[in-house]
Design a protein around this motif. Structure first.
Motif, PDB file in Angstrom:
ATOM      1  N   ALA A 246     -19.834  18.627   9.343  1.00  0.00           N
ATOM      2  CA  ALA A 246     -19.446  18.231   8.201  1.00  0.00           C
ATOM      3  C   ALA A 246     -17.942  17.896   7.773  1.00  0.00           C
ATOM      4  CB  ALA A 246     -20.215  19.246   7.192  1.00  0.00           C
ATOM      5  N   ILE A 247     -17.207  18.885   8.318  1.00  0.00           N
ATOM      6  CA  ILE A 247     -15.726  18.695   8.358  1.00  0.00           C
ATOM      7  C   ILE A 247     -15.156  17.486   8.891  1.00  0.00           C
ATOM      8  CG2 ILE A 247     -13.670  19.757   8.930  1.00  0.00           C
ATOM      9  CD1 ILE A 247     -14.988  22.509   8.592  1.00  0.00           C
ATOM     10  N   THR A 248     -15.680  17.332  10.324  1.00  0.00           N
ATOM     11  CA  THR A 248     -15.403  15.930  11.079  1.00  0.00           C
ATOM     12  C   THR A 248     -15.695  14.641  10.132  1.00  0.00           C
ATOM     13  OG1 THR A 248     -15.541  17.325  12.920  1.00  0.00           O
ATOM     14  CG2 THR A 248     -15.635  14.726  13.308  1.00  0.00           C
ATOM     15  N   PHE A 249     -17.028  14.725   9.401  1.00  0.00           N
ATOM     16  CA  PHE A 249     -17.498  13.584   8.640  1.00  0.00           C
ATOM     17  C   PHE A 249     -16.529  13.383   7.368  1.00  0.00           C
ATOM     18  CE2 PHE A 249     -19.915  12.183   5.248  1.00  0.00           C
ATOM     19  CZ  PHE A 249     -20.397  10.925   5.716  1.00  0.00           C
ATOM     20  N   VAL A 250     -16.055  14.623   6.780  1.00  0.00           N
ATOM     21  CA  VAL A 250     -15.215  14.406   5.637  1.00  0.00           C
ATOM     22  C   VAL A 250     -13.861  14.051   6.154  1.00  0.00           C
ATOM     23  CG1 VAL A 250     -14.039  15.613   3.875  1.00  0.00           C
ATOM     24  CG2 VAL A 250     -16.549  16.183   4.180  1.00  0.00           C
ATOM     25  N   VAL A 251     -13.278  14.149   7.062  1.00  0.00           N
ATOM     26  CA  VAL A 251     -12.121  13.648   7.686  1.00  0.00           C
ATOM     27  C   VAL A 251     -12.083  12.352   7.863  1.00  0.00           C
ATOM     28  CG1 VAL A 251     -10.504  14.207   9.602  1.00  0.00           C
ATOM     29  CG2 VAL A 251     -11.468  16.106   8.456  1.00  0.00           C
ATOM     30  N   LEU A 252     -13.244  12.129   8.558  1.00  0.00           N
ATOM     31  CA  LEU A 252     -13.398  10.588   8.956  1.00  0.00           C
ATOM     32  C   LEU A 252     -13.413   9.644   7.737  1.00  0.00           C
ATOM     33  CD1 LEU A 252     -13.746   8.493  11.301  1.00  0.00           C
ATOM     34  CD2 LEU A 252     -16.260   8.818  10.944  1.00  0.00           C
ATOM     35  N   VAL A 253     -14.409  10.140   6.729  1.00  0.00           N
ATOM     36  CA  VAL A 253     -14.337   9.280   5.567  1.00  0.00           C
ATOM     37  C   VAL A 253     -13.060   9.139   4.894  1.00  0.00           C
ATOM     38  CG1 VAL A 253     -15.192   9.513   3.268  1.00  0.00           C
ATOM     39  CG2 VAL A 253     -16.738   9.625   5.336  1.00  0.00           C
ATOM     40  N   VAL A 254     -11.947  10.266   4.749  1.00  0.00           N
ATOM     41  CA  VAL A 254     -10.808  10.394   4.353  1.00  0.00           C
ATOM     42  C   VAL A 254     -10.019   9.446   4.806  1.00  0.00           C
ATOM     43  CG1 VAL A 254      -8.830  11.673   3.789  1.00  0.00           C
ATOM     44  CG2 VAL A 254     -11.165  12.638   3.370  1.00  0.00           C
ATOM     45  N   LEU A 255      -9.949   9.391   6.296  1.00  0.00           N
ATOM     46  CA  LEU A 255      -9.288   8.639   6.995  1.00  0.00           C
ATOM     47  C   LEU A 255      -9.412   7.037   6.994  1.00  0.00           C
ATOM     48  CD1 LEU A 255      -8.895  10.324  10.547  1.00  0.00           C
ATOM     49  CD2 LEU A 255      -6.931   9.992   8.781  1.00  0.00           C
ATOM     50  N   LEU A 256     -10.715   6.527   6.913  1.00  0.00           N
ATOM     51  CA  LEU A 256     -11.305   5.310   6.605  1.00  0.00           C
ATOM     52  C   LEU A 256     -10.717   4.835   5.099  1.00  0.00           C
ATOM     53  CD1 LEU A 256     -14.841   5.343   8.182  1.00  0.00           C
ATOM     54  CD2 LEU A 256     -12.734   4.442   9.086  1.00  0.00           C
ATOM     55  N   LEU A 257     -10.845   5.813   4.143  1.00  0.00           N
ATOM     56  CA  LEU A 257     -10.514   5.345   2.685  1.00  0.00           C
ATOM     57  C   LEU A 257      -8.988   5.371   2.742  1.00  0.00           C
ATOM     58  CD1 LEU A 257     -12.539   7.669   0.622  1.00  0.00           C
ATOM     59  CD2 LEU A 257     -12.527   5.187   0.699  1.00  0.00           C
ATOM     60  N   ARG A 258      -8.223   6.072   3.484  1.00  0.00           N
ATOM     61  CA  ARG A 258      -6.676   5.745   3.581  1.00  0.00           C
ATOM     62  C   ARG A 258      -6.304   4.374   4.317  1.00  0.00           C
ATOM     63  NH1 ARG A 258      -4.455   8.485  -0.365  1.00  0.00           N
ATOM     64  NH2 ARG A 258      -5.433  10.583  -0.561  1.00  0.00           N
ATOM     65  N   LEU A 259      -7.067   4.182   5.259  1.00  0.00           N
ATOM     66  CA  LEU A 259      -6.824   2.848   5.868  1.00  0.00           C
ATOM     67  C   LEU A 259      -6.973   1.790   4.975  1.00  0.00           C
ATOM     68  CD1 LEU A 259      -8.214   3.452   9.654  1.00  0.00           C
ATOM     69  CD2 LEU A 259      -5.928   3.326   8.865  1.00  0.00           C
ATOM     70  N   LEU A 260      -8.174   1.726   4.123  1.00  0.00           N
ATOM     71  CA  LEU A 260      -8.665   0.787   3.264  1.00  0.00           C
ATOM     72  C   LEU A 260      -7.534   0.687   2.070  1.00  0.00           C
ATOM     73  CD1 LEU A 260     -10.564  -1.198   1.978  1.00  0.00           C
ATOM     74  CD2 LEU A 260     -11.626   0.471   1.214  1.00  0.00           C
ATOM     75  N   SER A 261      -6.693   1.697   1.793  1.00  0.00           N
ATOM     76  CA  SER A 261      -5.832   1.887   0.765  1.00  0.00           C
ATOM     77  C   SER A 261      -4.502   1.273   1.343  1.00  0.00           C
ATOM     78  CB  SER A 261      -5.558   3.334   0.169  1.00  0.00           C
ATOM     79  OG  SER A 261      -6.593   4.004  -0.343  1.00  0.00           O
ATOM     80  N   MET A 262      -4.409   1.520   2.682  1.00  0.00           N
ATOM     81  CA  MET A 262      -3.081   0.730   3.114  1.00  0.00           C
ATOM     82  C   MET A 262      -3.328  -0.727   3.293  1.00  0.00           C
ATOM     83  SD  MET A 262      -2.595   3.620   6.130  1.00  0.00           S
ATOM     84  CE  MET A 262      -1.170   3.088   6.863  1.00  0.00           C
ATOM     85  N   ALA A 263      -4.681  -1.158   3.584  1.00  0.00           N
ATOM     86  CA  ALA A 263      -4.832  -2.817   3.725  1.00  0.00           C
ATOM     87  C   ALA A 263      -4.655  -3.386   2.315  1.00  0.00           C
ATOM     88  CB  ALA A 263      -6.296  -2.835   4.137  1.00  0.00           C
ATOM     89  N   LEU A 264      -5.082  -2.731   1.330  1.00  0.00           N
ATOM     90  CA  LEU A 264      -4.909  -3.154   0.064  1.00  0.00           C
ATOM     91  C   LEU A 264      -3.550  -3.118  -0.508  1.00  0.00           C
ATOM     92  CD1 LEU A 264      -7.973  -1.324  -1.911  1.00  0.00           C
ATOM     93  CD2 LEU A 264      -7.647  -3.597  -1.236  1.00  0.00           C
ATOM     94  N   ALA A 265      -2.770  -2.270  -0.163  1.00  0.00           N
ATOM     95  CA  ALA A 265      -1.425  -2.169  -0.567  1.00  0.00           C
ATOM     96  C   ALA A 265      -0.702  -3.255   0.130  1.00  0.00           C
ATOM     97  CB  ALA A 265      -0.735  -0.897  -0.136  1.00  0.00           C
ATOM     98  N   LEU A 266      -1.070  -3.663   1.209  1.00  0.00           N
ATOM     99  CA  LEU A 266      -0.393  -4.747   1.964  1.00  0.00           C
ATOM    100  C   LEU A 266      -0.837  -6.113   1.364  1.00  0.00           C
ATOM    101  CD1 LEU A 266      -0.809  -4.241   5.713  1.00  0.00           C
ATOM    102  CD2 LEU A 266       1.422  -4.327   4.531  1.00  0.00           C
ATOM    103  N   LEU A 267      -2.103  -6.267   0.727  1.00  0.00           N
ATOM    104  CA  LEU A 267      -2.306  -7.451  -0.110  1.00  0.00           C
ATOM    105  C   LEU A 267      -1.421  -7.430  -1.403  1.00  0.00           C
ATOM    106  CD1 LEU A 267      -6.410  -7.178   0.635  1.00  0.00           C
ATOM    107  CD2 LEU A 267      -4.585  -8.813   1.535  1.00  0.00           C
ATOM    108  N   GLN A 268      -1.541  -6.283  -1.927  1.00  0.00           N
ATOM    109  CA  GLN A 268      -1.045  -6.278  -3.455  1.00  0.00           C
ATOM    110  C   GLN A 268       0.470  -6.181  -3.274  1.00  0.00           C
ATOM    111  OE1 GLN A 268      -2.839  -3.260  -5.553  1.00  0.00           O
ATOM    112  NE2 GLN A 268      -4.993  -4.240  -5.323  1.00  0.00           N
ATOM    113  N   TYR A 269       1.277  -5.773  -2.377  1.00  0.00           N
ATOM    114  CA  TYR A 269       2.572  -5.270  -2.684  1.00  0.00           C
ATOM    115  C   TYR A 269       3.663  -5.753  -1.495  1.00  0.00           C
ATOM    116  CZ  TYR A 269       1.297  -2.066  -6.258  1.00  0.00           C
ATOM    117  OH  TYR A 269       0.851  -1.542  -7.324  1.00  0.00           O
TER     118      TYR A 269
END
Length: 509
Positions: A246-269
């Motif tokens: 469960a902890i590994t799954f949560v960490v994986l989801v958080v990492l994926l969300l951060r990568l998505l946030s970084m991609a969106l930041a590149l598009l916007q900024y």
């Protein structure tokens, strides 16, 4: 026929040469010849997916083609707008004419224009055009919205507003654009790392899917759970292994969300650049689409300096402003982020440069009373009580574990109370709040709209009060400018001092 001719004092701005402003004072111009296409696409944006679904999955039903009649009508309206829309310059105002059967004439003094926004999507950039919006203070819609102009005409119109807006007062000397802040790619990636844009996008996607079928999301989680626990059951996982999974799954989801946030930041900024021309600030940013907006420094009403936990780990902060231009439909229509991410020294340097009389680095901070921590802790009690009751009713004694949140909430409240404070200088009033997520909120005294002394029932019991300070243009997500938990005598003294100062000084927009 409608006409807008309201006047207000102009603002100092950098002068530009005649070669920079090809929009002649005695000429009327049309929109770009392809403007009808962009107006049509903007009108069809909310209908394009249903239309495609009807065409693809209509199974040969001719009734599915009826919506195309509406598309044809929208296309005719878009072409009609191109042939009937004119704009030009008369004296110190922008003149917009539109309509043929029902004509309208709109005269917008340059002194009224507080913000000039240029937007370019990928399609705009392919055709070399831009969408221009001219905003005024407090308006619920743009004073003028031009879809679309040639990019050089759009930039020339922006320069013309900057030049003619200085006509009512002595113009500032001609200056070139001075870069105040530029964000390299590494800083943009850090911005994505500290933001929650990925989570917001994911939430919006779930909401959109739920509108189609409310069972999609529950079914998705149910199937994922069955697959995950089935796979774990085949390997005969013990309780400890389930926890680790469960902890590994949560960490994986958080990492994926951060990568998505970084991609969106590149598009916007991507390519973020803050420049200053005279007394006007301009921001340009975006990877695929470009967004450019400008605002006069005198239109800035309040400032917010933010620092989250990840900001501190990376040694960064963000600086935002409120301007005297409202937002519509929850969408940002004006310049708000002066420094989306920067070092503390850079943010302090920007404040000192843009507010030279405020002396930000010399403010004397007054802490809140140390005993006020329980006032910050008090709102947690009813929510924990309700949550504990619901969980206990549903899961029995296990629901009482929620009570363990109270000591943590008390500790957090103590830390917040220790960090909170306020400051009143000759030109600036400021407050600071927060612990893990911190912010500083401040405004020039000349920009305050009103002050208010408020006492809640708890305040009356404790002999305290809160001083609220109102400014124009505050966003829905902006923290309030208030000084809380002051002893009543001190709060009254502060309120009276600010009231006298506001009465003595003229309000500056």
């Amino acid at each position: 026929m409608t006409m807008t001719t309201d006047q207000e004092p102009g603002e100092a701005a950098g002068a530009v040469s005649a070669s920079d402003t090809p929009v002649a004072a005695d000429a009327e111009r049309r929109l770009h010849p392809m403007s009808w296409l962009f107006v049509l696409l903007a009108s069809l944006k909310q209908f394009i997916l249903p239309l495609l679904a009807l065409l693809v999955f209509g199974q040969g039903d001719r009734n599915a083609l009826w919506p195309l009649i509406g598309v044809g009508v929208l296309a005719l309206v878009s072409v009609w707008q191109y042939f009937t829309y004119r704009y030009g310059v008369a004296d110190d105002a922008l003149v917009v004419r539109q309509g043929l059967l029902e004509r309208s004439l709109r005269v917008i003094p340059f002194a009224r224009i507080h913000n000039v926004a240029l937007q370019q999507s990928m399609l705009h950039r392919i055709f070399g055009v831009a969408e221009v919006r001219l905003e005024s203070a407090g308006g619920q819609k743009p004073e003028a919205e031009m879809r679309v102009l040639k990019l050089e005409d759009a930039l020339a119109l922006e320069a013309l507003v900057r030049q003619r807006g200085a006509a009512a007062v002595e113009a500032a000397p001609a200056t070139s654009d001075a870069a105040l802040l530029e964000l390299p790619t590494g800083e943009v990636l850090r911005l994505g790392l500290v933001s929650n844009r990925g989570l917001v996008l994911l939430g919006a996607a779930f909401a959109a899917v739920s509108q189609v079928d409310r069972r999609v999301i529950p079914n998705l989680f149910e199937r994922w759970g069955e697959t995950l626990f089935g796979w774990a059951g085949e390997r005969q996982f013990a309780a400890t292994e389930y926890v680790l999974a469960a902890i590994t799954f949560v960490v994986l989801v958080v990492l994926l969300l951060r990568l998505l946030s970084m991609a969106l930041a590149l598009l916007q900024y991507h390519g973020f650049r803050l420049t200053e021309h005279g007394r006007r600030l301009t921001v340009e940013r975006g990877l695929l689409g470009r967004w450019r907006t400008s605002v006069s420094r005198r239109r800035i009403q309040a400032w917010t300096l933010r620092e989250g936990l990840l900001h501190r780990l990376l040694g960064r902060r963000s600086l935002e402003i409120d301007t005297a231009v409202s937002e519509q439909g929850g969408q940002q229509r004006t310049l708000r982020e002066v420094a989306p991410i920067a070092t503390p020294d850079t943010c302090a340097g920007l404040v000192d440069h843009l507010l030279p009389k405020a002396r930000w680095d010399r403010l004397e901070w007054h802490p809140l009373p140390a005993a006020s921590w329980w006032r910050l802790w008090l709102p947690t009690l009813p929510w924990v009580a309700i949550g504990t009751a619901v969980l206990t009713w549903r899961f029995g004694a296990w629901g009482l574990l929620l009570l363990a949140w109270l000591p943590w909430a008390a500790f957090k409240a103590r830390q917040r109370a220790l960090r909170a404070g306020w400051s009143l200088g000759p030109e600036l009033v400021a407050v600071r709040e927060g612990w893990l997520d911190r912010h500083w909120r401040f405004a020039e005294i000349d920009k305050l709209q009103a002050t208010q002394l408020v006492q809640s029932p708890v305040d009356r019991r404790c002999g305290t009060a809160t001083v609220w300070l109102d400014t124009a243009g505050a966003g829905a997500m902006s923290p309030p400018l208030r000084i809380r938990f002051l002893p009543l005598a001190q709060a009254r003294e502060l309120h009276e001092a600010l009231t006298r100062e506001l009465a003595r000084r003229p309000l500056r927009w």
